[in-house]
Design an enzyme around this catalytic site. Structure first.
Site, PDB file in Angstrom:
ATOM      1  N   ARG A 124      44.870  35.650  39.930  1.00 52.98           N
ATOM      2  CA  ARG A 124      44.489  35.257  38.580  1.00 52.98           C
ATOM      3  C   ARG A 124      45.236  36.103  37.550  1.00 52.98           C
ATOM      4  NH1 ARG A 124      39.617  36.651  35.673  1.00 52.98           N
ATOM      5  NH2 ARG A 124      39.088  35.071  34.126  1.00 52.98           N
ATOM      6  N   LYS A 189      37.160  44.547  47.036  1.00 56.64           N
ATOM      7  CA  LYS A 189      37.672  43.181  47.056  1.00 56.64           C
ATOM      8  C   LYS A 189      38.094  42.761  48.459  1.00 56.64           C
ATOM      9  CE  LYS A 189      40.593  39.990  44.463  1.00 56.64           C
ATOM     10  NZ  LYS A 189      41.303  39.799  43.189  1.00 56.64           N
ATOM     11  N   ARG A 325      33.704  43.848  35.032  1.00 62.14           N
ATOM     12  CA  ARG A 325      33.734  45.074  35.838  1.00 62.14           C
ATOM     13  C   ARG A 325      32.439  45.845  35.658  1.00 62.14           C
ATOM     14  NH1 ARG A 325      38.778  47.502  32.513  1.00 62.14           N
ATOM     15  NH2 ARG A 325      39.433  45.372  32.995  1.00 62.14           N
TER      16      ARG A 325
END
Length: 328
Positions: A124, A189, A325
């Site tokens: 992204r 992640k 975040r």
């Protein structure tokens, strides 16, 4: 030749230079030169006089027939094809090219593309997607929607949920979701989603959906990644040892998810998504361009918008150059 060599050595057994040369139709010297290129792909090898060459523990290569064998019976009618490549610039780009060149009204709906390695993979906002050889899943596929861009609100969230559900089925524990397009484990992640669209904003539009999942990437291979990450191999080594099963499960869930999404929209998935929402009811910072907004994440709306409590009031945010975040 290098990729044919890898396939021969993928079983982890020793193969003599002479035998490999015969299979490849080259000299032993040419085999030796090809073997020297393996470390550049992250593949270490053993060379033993009298035995030949091997890749210790072998290589778990993607196999079209094995992947298709793992498709669920419910998903097979929605599947229209798969191509597997050793190396590509970008799987999303290849699928996008197929969609553009399609002479059918469905725009290659249900067509999948996989690569062992990407040289120009992206995530992204144009970020590089680190793509070492034969270590992860780099998957893209096409789908056509008939009701324009409004029909794909929340699509990246639904796709992320489909991938998470597939990993659950493969006994990968603790997978959670981060709005709008990440898969996490313990805040690290594990994977991500990239959605790219072409076509009519109000009529038929073709969507290319990219999925990246870390399977067995090493620390050295992922050292350029600018955030904490994790691979399936650190969570379930058995699951990580069979990428074909993982891919087949992911493809099955994605086909079923997109089929239902097309008729019911994201509202059908909202509750399931929030059950896996990593940031639900946590203090967060939302970055819009360079402007931070602090608040408490309060889940998502039925259209996939982020619900953020700011100074006691709920505000909704969606799309664009936005990132979420944990609050520092």
């Amino acid at each position: 030749m290098i990729y044919k060599l890898i396939k021969i050595l993928s079983d982890g057994q020793f193969h003599s230079g002479e035998d490999v040369g015969k299979q490849l139709g080259v000299t032993r010297a040419a085999v030796w030169k090809a073997v020297q290129k393996l470390p550049a792909l992250g593949l270490q090898y053993d060379s033993v006089t009298g035995k030949g060459y091997r890749i210790p523990a072998g290589v778990d290569l993607l196999d079209k027939e094995a992947i298709e064998a793992h498709l669920s019976d419910e998903a097979k009618p929605l599947f229209s094809g798969l191509e597997v490549f050793d190396v590509l610039g970008s799987t999303n780009d290849l699928v996008a090219d197929r969609v553009k060149s399609s002479d059918t009204s469905g725009g290659h709906t249900g067509f999948f593309c996989l690569a062992e390695q990407q040289t120009a993979g992206r995530g992204r906002r144009g970020k590089e997607w680190v793509s070492p050889y034969a270590k992860n899943i780099y998957l893209s596929f096409a789908w056509q929607f008939e009701r324009g861009i409004a029909a794909i609100e929340g699509l990246s969230l639904a796709v992320g949920l489909g991938v998470a559900n597939a990993l659950d089925q493969c006994q990968v524990p603790g997978v959670e979701l981060k709005w709008p397009n990440d898969l996490l484990v313990s805040g690290n992640k594990l994977g991500g989603i990239l959605i790219e669209m072409t076509g009519d904003l109000e009529g038929a539009c073709q969507v290319v959906i990219g999925v990246g999942v870390n399977v067995s990437m090493t620390e050295a291979q992922g050292q350029s990644i600018d955030q904490a990450w994790q691979s399936i191999s650190s969570l379930n080594a058995v699951a990580a040892s069979d990428r074909n099963k993982l891919v087949g499960s992911v493809m099955s869930e994605l086909l079923l998810t997109l089929s239902r999404f097309e008729s019911e929209g994201f509202a059908a998935y909202r509750d399931q998504w929030q059950e896996k929402d990593y940031f639900l009811n946590k203090p967060v910072t939302l970055m819009i361009a360079e402007n931070p907004i602090q608040g408490i994440a309060r889940g998502i709306a039925e259209n996939g918008a982020l619900r953020l409590e700011v100074d006691g009031q709920i505000k909704e945010f969606s799309g664009g150059e936005i990132s979420l975040r944990a609050r520092a």
